[in-house]
Design a protein around this motif. Structure first.
Motif, PDB file in Angstrom:
ATOM      1  N   ARG A   1       0.853  -1.183   0.000  1.00 34.90           N
ATOM      2  CA  ARG A   1       0.000   0.000   0.000  1.00 34.90           C
ATOM      3  C   ARG A   1       0.888   1.232   0.000  1.00 34.90           C
ATOM      4  NH1 ARG A   1       0.596  -1.870   5.127  1.00 34.90           N
ATOM      5  NH2 ARG A   1       0.949  -0.324   6.775  1.00 34.90           N
ATOM      6  N   ASN A   2       0.302   2.383  -0.228  1.00 36.25           N
ATOM      7  CA  ASN A   2       1.047   3.640  -0.227  1.00 36.25           C
ATOM      8  C   ASN A   2       2.294   3.555  -1.102  1.00 36.25           C
ATOM      9  OD1 ASN A   2       0.149   3.598   3.160  1.00 36.25           O
ATOM     10  ND2 ASN A   2      -0.685   5.086   1.708  1.00 36.25           N
ATOM     11  N   ILE A   3       2.107   3.152  -2.349  1.00 32.26           N
ATOM     12  CA  ILE A   3       3.214   3.002  -3.273  1.00 32.26           C
ATOM     13  C   ILE A   3       3.795   4.368  -3.614  1.00 32.26           C
ATOM     14  CG2 ILE A   3       3.866   2.302  -5.608  1.00 32.26           C
ATOM     15  CD1 ILE A   3       1.823   0.058  -5.393  1.00 32.26           C
ATOM     16  N   ASN A   4       5.117   4.462  -3.557  1.00 29.66           N
ATOM     17  CA  ASN A   4       5.819   5.689  -3.894  1.00 29.66           C
ATOM     18  C   ASN A   4       6.324   5.599  -5.342  1.00 29.66           C
ATOM     19  OD1 ASN A   4       5.526   6.833  -1.202  1.00 29.66           O
ATOM     20  ND2 ASN A   4       7.036   5.305  -0.561  1.00 29.66           N
ATOM     21  N   ALA A   5       7.635   5.511  -5.532  1.00 32.64           N
ATOM     22  CA  ALA A   5       8.175   5.434  -6.884  1.00 32.64           C
ATOM     23  C   ALA A   5       8.029   4.026  -7.454  1.00 32.64           C
ATOM     24  CB  ALA A   5       9.644   5.855  -6.895  1.00 32.64           C
ATOM     25  N   MET A   6       7.915   3.947  -8.772  1.00 26.93           N
ATOM     26  CA  MET A   6       7.893   2.694  -9.504  1.00 26.93           C
ATOM     27  C   MET A   6       8.857   2.843 -10.669  1.00 26.93           C
ATOM     28  SD  MET A   6       3.740   2.096  -9.561  1.00 26.93           S
ATOM     29  CE  MET A   6       3.780   0.305  -9.702  1.00 26.93           C
ATOM     30  N   GLY A   7       9.446   1.735 -11.105  1.00 30.73           N
ATOM     31  CA  GLY A   7      10.400   1.862 -12.187  1.00 30.73           C
ATOM     32  C   GLY A   7      10.756   0.550 -12.846  1.00 30.73           C
TER      33      GLY A   7
ATOM     34  N   ARG B   1      -4.798   3.021  -9.552  1.00 31.31           N
ATOM     35  CA  ARG B   1      -5.966   2.215  -9.194  1.00 31.31           C
ATOM     36  C   ARG B   1      -5.660   0.726  -9.315  1.00 31.31           C
ATOM     37  NH1 ARG B   1      -9.784   0.060 -12.427  1.00 31.31           N
ATOM     38  NH2 ARG B   1      -8.977   1.289 -14.197  1.00 31.31           N
ATOM     39  N   GLU B   2      -4.873   0.347 -10.320  1.00 25.27           N
ATOM     40  CA  GLU B   2      -4.525  -1.048 -10.563  1.00 25.27           C
ATOM     41  C   GLU B   2      -3.168  -1.431  -9.984  1.00 25.27           C
ATOM     42  OE1 GLU B   2      -6.528  -3.238 -11.856  1.00 25.27           O
ATOM     43  OE2 GLU B   2      -8.120  -1.849 -12.432  1.00 25.27           O
ATOM     44  N   ASN B   3      -2.468  -0.489  -9.352  1.00 23.93           N
ATOM     45  CA  ASN B   3      -1.120  -0.738  -8.824  1.00 23.93           C
ATOM     46  C   ASN B   3      -0.210  -1.334  -9.896  1.00 23.93           C
ATOM     47  OD1 ASN B   3      -1.684   0.255  -6.257  1.00 23.93           O
ATOM     48  ND2 ASN B   3      -2.227  -1.756  -5.435  1.00 23.93           N
ATOM     49  N   THR B   4      -0.227  -0.720 -11.065  1.00 26.85           N
ATOM     50  CA  THR B   4       0.492  -1.235 -12.214  1.00 26.85           C
ATOM     51  C   THR B   4       1.378  -0.152 -12.825  1.00 26.85           C
ATOM     52  OG1 THR B   4      -1.286  -2.798 -12.701  1.00 26.85           O
ATOM     53  CG2 THR B   4       0.264  -2.325 -14.476  1.00 26.85           C
ATOM     54  N   VAL B   5       2.576  -0.543 -13.242  1.00 29.02           N
ATOM     55  CA  VAL B   5       3.481   0.344 -13.958  1.00 29.02           C
ATOM     56  C   VAL B   5       3.730  -0.242 -15.345  1.00 29.02           C
ATOM     57  CG1 VAL B   5       5.553  -0.749 -12.981  1.00 29.02           C
ATOM     58  CG2 VAL B   5       5.671   1.585 -13.893  1.00 29.02           C
ATOM     59  N   TYR B   6       3.818   0.621 -16.348  1.00 24.72           N
ATOM     60  CA  TYR B   6       4.001   0.211 -17.725  1.00 24.72           C
ATOM     61  C   TYR B   6       5.273   0.823 -18.297  1.00 24.72           C
ATOM     62  CZ  TYR B   6      -1.011  -0.699 -17.235  1.00 24.72           C
ATOM     63  OH  TYR B   6      -2.237  -1.137 -16.799  1.00 24.72           O
TER      64      TYR B   6
END
Length: 121
Positions: free
Chosen positions: A29-35, A74-79
């Motif tokens: 939860r509370n996702i910050n950066a994604m990469g 919303r989907e907790n997804t990174v593309y």
């Protein structure tokens, strides 16, 4: 527990396109950066692109103008949309998510298992 499921890798000719996705699930939860990072045989794992919770992006010089990172909170997804692929883009691509999971107060880094991208000449 936290699970990251990556998809979209495969074989493509130079100049082609691929779209990678990474979906986070479980207690995160509370996702910050994604990469996205990548690692070729005999090479270090290096940053390809990153995106913050506020939407700011950062790209490796070698992919600027060709790759685009985006996220769906919303989907907790990174593309990662990869266009005009080159043979030197061939590598295993790894998803990274920084966030808070379970009952922890602090954020941690979570890694996917990787998806192979192969670009032929």
């Amino acid at each position: 527990q936290v699970q990251l499921v990556e998809s979209g890798g495969g074989l493509v000719q130079a100049g082609g396109s691929l779209r990678l996705s990474c979906a986070a699930s479980g207690s995160i939860r509370n996702i910050n950066a994604m990469g996205w990072y990548r690692q070729a045989p005999g090479k270090q794992r290096d940053l390809v692109a990153a995106i913050t919770s506020g939407g700011s992006t950062n790209y490796a010089d070698s992919v600027k103008g060709r790759f685009t990172i985006s996220r769906d909170n919303r989907e907790n997804t990174v593309y990662l949309q990869m266009n005009n692929l080159k043979p030197e883009d061939t590598a295993v691509y790894y998803c990274l998510v920084n966030g808070v999971a379970g009952f922890s107060y602090y954020a941690n880094d979570y890694w996917g298992k990787g998806t192979l991208v192969t670009v032929s000449s």
